[in-house]
Scaffold this motif. Sequence first.
Motif: not given
Length: 120
Positions: A20-40
């Motif tokens: 959840t932290i990774f997903v929130l960080l990826s939406f806030r900072k536009k860092m889409d590369y954090l979605l893959r670790p969040a999915a894992m």
Amino acid sequence: YSISAAAIAIFSMGFSIIGTIFVLLSFRKKMDYLLRPAAMFYTFAGLCIIISVEVMRQSVKKMVASDDTDWIDYYYSWSFACACASFVLLFLCGVALLLISLPRMPQNPWETCMDAEPEH
């Protein structure tokens, strides 16, 4: 068995929180590369839940089968169904998030070159 199942469930909660932290960080900072670790992390959380549920189920079956207890009938409560539903949701959402976060396939072979201009 119950203590090991609880420990595995704690790992599942940790994986869910980190995801959840990774997903929130990826939406806030536009860092889409954090979605893959969040999915894992979500997928691992779902796997930890199903392992915890199975350990608990085996513990109950062993307790019922022992000679020290006389059981007429037993059934699983609503919490067992909630745990199974959370496994399904976490696992499927983790896989879906992973598929969404993958880069798109190139439409023509020239798009794979680093310095090629995209065609319109």
